[in-house]
Structure formats: C-alpha cells, structure tokens
Design a protein around this motif. Sequence first.
Motif, PDB file in Angstrom:
ATOM      1  N   GLU A 140       1.602  -3.522  -7.245  1.00  0.00           N
ATOM      2  CA  GLU A 140       2.725  -2.579  -7.223  1.00  0.00           C
ATOM      3  C   GLU A 140       2.995  -2.125  -5.788  1.00  0.00           C
ATOM      4  O   GLU A 140       2.132  -1.554  -5.126  1.00  0.00           O
ATOM      5  N   LYS A 141       4.198  -2.362  -5.337  1.00  0.00           N
ATOM      6  CA  LYS A 141       4.567  -1.975  -3.970  1.00  0.00           C
ATOM      7  C   LYS A 141       4.836  -0.480  -3.905  1.00  0.00           C
ATOM      8  O   LYS A 141       5.690   0.046  -4.606  1.00  0.00           O
ATOM      9  N   TYR A 142       4.083   0.209  -3.045  1.00  0.00           N
ATOM     10  CA  TYR A 142       4.263   1.650  -2.884  1.00  0.00           C
ATOM     11  C   TYR A 142       5.279   1.986  -1.807  1.00  0.00           C
ATOM     12  O   TYR A 142       5.887   3.051  -1.843  1.00  0.00           O
ATOM     13  N   GLY A 143       5.436   1.105  -0.812  1.00  0.00           N
ATOM     14  CA  GLY A 143       6.431   1.361   0.218  1.00  0.00           C
ATOM     15  C   GLY A 143       6.096   0.681   1.526  1.00  0.00           C
ATOM     16  O   GLY A 143       5.115  -0.075   1.636  1.00  0.00           O
ATOM     17  N   GLU A 144       6.928   0.943   2.537  1.00  0.00           N
ATOM     18  CA  GLU A 144       6.752   0.391   3.875  1.00  0.00           C
ATOM     19  C   GLU A 144       6.936   1.487   4.904  1.00  0.00           C
ATOM     20  O   GLU A 144       7.712   2.419   4.696  1.00  0.00           O
ATOM     21  N   ALA A 145       6.238   1.371   6.025  1.00  0.00           N
ATOM     22  CA  ALA A 145       6.414   2.281   7.157  1.00  0.00           C
ATOM     23  C   ALA A 145       5.925   1.575   8.411  1.00  0.00           C
ATOM     24  O   ALA A 145       4.854   0.957   8.405  1.00  0.00           O
ATOM     25  N   GLY A 146       6.724   1.622   9.447  1.00  0.00           N
ATOM     26  CA  GLY A 146       6.336   0.983  10.698  1.00  0.00           C
ATOM     27  C   GLY A 146       6.141  -0.510  10.576  1.00  0.00           C
ATOM     28  O   GLY A 146       5.342  -1.096  11.316  1.00  0.00           O
ATOM     29  N   GLY A 147       6.853  -1.139   9.648  1.00  0.00           N
ATOM     30  CA  GLY A 147       6.711  -2.578   9.438  1.00  0.00           C
ATOM     31  C   GLY A 147       5.464  -2.961   8.675  1.00  0.00           C
ATOM     32  O   GLY A 147       5.120  -4.141   8.578  1.00  0.00           O
ATOM     33  N   ILE A 148       4.766  -1.957   8.122  1.00  0.00           N
ATOM     34  CA  ILE A 148       3.530  -2.191   7.355  1.00  0.00           C
ATOM     35  C   ILE A 148       3.827  -1.957   5.885  1.00  0.00           C
ATOM     36  O   ILE A 148       4.406  -0.931   5.507  1.00  0.00           O
ATOM     37  N   THR A 149       3.425  -2.888   5.032  1.00  0.00           N
ATOM     38  CA  THR A 149       3.677  -2.806   3.589  1.00  0.00           C
ATOM     39  C   THR A 149       2.403  -2.380   2.866  1.00  0.00           C
ATOM     40  O   THR A 149       1.326  -2.903   3.146  1.00  0.00           O
TER      41      THR A 149
END
Length: 443
Positions: A298-307
């Motif tokens: 389950e994808k929680y999100g992305e930040a700074g190009g990090i998944t």
Amino acid sequence: MYPLAQILHSKGYYLTGSDNNETETLRAVREMGIPVYMGQRAENIGDADLIVHTAAILPDNPELIAAKSSGAAVWERSQLLGVLTEQFGNTINVSGTHGKTTVTAMITQILVTQGLDISAVIGGKLPLIHGSGIAGKSDIMVCEACEFQDHFLNLKTSAAVVLNIDEDHLDYFKNLDNIIKSFRKFCADADRAVIVNGDDENSMRAVSGLDKSKLVTFGRAESNDWYPANINRKSGMETKFDIMHNGKLFCSTVLHIPGEHNIVNAVAAAAAADYAGASPEGIAKGLESFRGAGRRFEKYGEAGGITVVDDYAHHPAEIAATLEAAVKLGFTKVWAVHQPFTFSRTELLLDDFAKALSIADRVVLTSIMGGREVNTTGITASALAAKTEGAVCFDREHDESIELVSRYVSENAEAGDLIVTLGCGDVNKAARRILELLNEKYS
C-alpha cells in the motif's frame, strides 16, 4: 475482529469492544456507533451475552479472566467466524501460508463489481467495501481462512482455495507434515470444490487422494486448469496478461499491483470467482479495478522524490516475494524496514529471514513484536541483524524503536528510493512517521 464487527452490526446485534491502542480501525468501529473502551478491564464486559476474543489475548488478561467467570459464553474469534459461515449456503474459504488477504480481496472485488450481493471477511481493508467485512443478502460468503492453531477447521467450507503451504506457526504445528495434514482436513471438508495451486508441491500433497472431481488447479504451468499467458509488464505496477482455462482464452485483464506472485493470485481469484458464477467479463473488470488490499504493498505517499510503501509480509517467503517485486520497479534503492513478529517465528526461521531481507539494498530492523508470545529464549532483532549483511537494528523498547527507525530512514533515504515497511504488527506506524518526517524535511 473488524470485519466480524461490521457484519454483526449490520445484522442488528448490539456490540461493545475494547482495545489497547488508538488506530484507524478503532475510529471506524466507533463511527459505526459501537462503544469501544480503551484498555482492557474486568468491568468492560458488562452484561454481555457473548464475549469474543482473539488468539492474541493472553490468559492473564483481566477482561478475559472476568469473561470466563461471568457465566456468559466465551468464544475465540474463529469460533464466531465458524458460526457465521454456517449461515451461508456457499462459502468460498481462502487458505494458504501467503496471499490469503490479497486473493480474498480480489475475489470480493470481482463479485461485488459483478453485482453479486455477497458477504465477505477479509484480513485487510478493501476500499470498494469501505472496510474488511460486508454483509450481503445472497448465500455466497467469501472468507479468509487462517491455518493458525487450526482455526480454519472451524469454518463451513463449500469451496476451499489453497494458495500455498510453507513452514509457519511451528510453535503449534511442530513440523511441515503436521501443517499439510491440517490443510488436507480443511480440503476434505469442502463440500463442492478444492481450488489448489498445482505448482506447489506441498499443496498437492495435501489434496492427494481426495475426490478428483472436486479438484481445480491453478498456477503458472500450462498443465493447470487455470494459468496466465502472454504476460506483458508495462510501466510501473501495471501488467497485462491473459487468463487461460483448460487451454483456452478465458479473459484478458490488467493488474495494477506488482509481482509475479500477484499474477498467480489473480488467476486463483479468477478460478474462485468463476466457481461463484462471475462472467469472464466481470472477472476481467474486477481485477482491472483492484488496487490492492490495505497493507498489501500500500502506497502511503511520496516526499522529496522518496516513495513510502507498507506491506503486511511477515514470513520469509512473503518478504522475498514483496522485495523481489519491489526491486523490479526501477527505484534507485529499495529499503526494507522490517518489524519481526513473534519470538518463535523469528528464531525458527532466522536464516530464512536474513536471506529474504538481503534482497533489498538497505535493511533496517525494529525490535521484535512479541504479539501473543513471551520471549522464553532471549531471541532479539539484533540476532537477525547479525545474519543480514549491512542491516541496521534499533533493538529498543517498542515505541522508541519505531521512532529511531523512522528518524534513521528519513535522514538517510535519497530521491529515487523506495521504502517498504514489512510486518504484520504495527510497523505501518513507522511508514506514516517516515513520511511525516520526510514531508517536514522537504517542505
């Protein structure tokens, strides 16, 4: 417990509950109007007619002690689930050491999308039904059937699905032969069909000698009744393939979750949905609309190009399958953030865990979550780290461990990386905390 609460509440039963941690699931239960007490105390049981607990509740739990002396009926969760399955004329029970939740969710997605008014009990949340349980008016029930302490033998089974059989729960079963014997009894109890992984040696041992007219096989090999063909992996998580039945094209579909194992899972779901009366078009549509169950990649999100992704994998074979799928997605580095679950499993399968985790580029471990167990041997997560090359371990008290792991990963991950939290405990808290810290870092 959540899907059982959903189903019983929808049928008009009055429920109360208790828990030790505030979670999204707990909030969802409260939103249904069900009172939930925080902390487990003797007075919580009130004047209940029936008290139900999970196998994770230890014998010295004050609420359980009070329940047993109250005069009310006291059941373990699987007993209640067994009684529920008896209310349905056509139960599809999905078993296997790995993949149960995904396949149960896939079958549910297909049948609900087809318009069949089914009931379901799933081990993870399915967005389509806004939870992990649904109560329908037809005689069809789709149910995740767990082998832990032979719980699946409590269920009434019309069609048994067997995805795979591996060594697990050895604190109870002791050896693989005993596990296979239990699966054999589960399959023998099926009234109408046994849908079994024809490529899995242990699964085929379990059904050896059973009524061949009931057996339906699935797998990668073309010798199975159901198998995939013309697999075309597209960008990201998308895979297009054909589902074959008895050597002929049944339908073509697209899957939006990664991994070779999930192609086989989809074929198993197709065979079960066909048994339940879904059309080829309905099966294709249901699989195409499926985006995974909660806590299954389950994808929680992305930040700074990090998944950041979370996965329930907690057995070496599951971890290996998840990480093998992850490394094929094209990220710069794959981080495995693992919370070992139960002391016995960690100790008995230590080398297998180390091998599976080594598939990742970076490995970070929290302390072991004991769950229902007491640590009688002194096993630690540090012992696993010592066998896993390059692993970093934060073997501290639970909450401190989660926080230290989250800070370490968020400080060291780089753009282009994929972080996968792995485990069936509460390691998803680390996934949320990592994403929170990354958002702060890159805001």
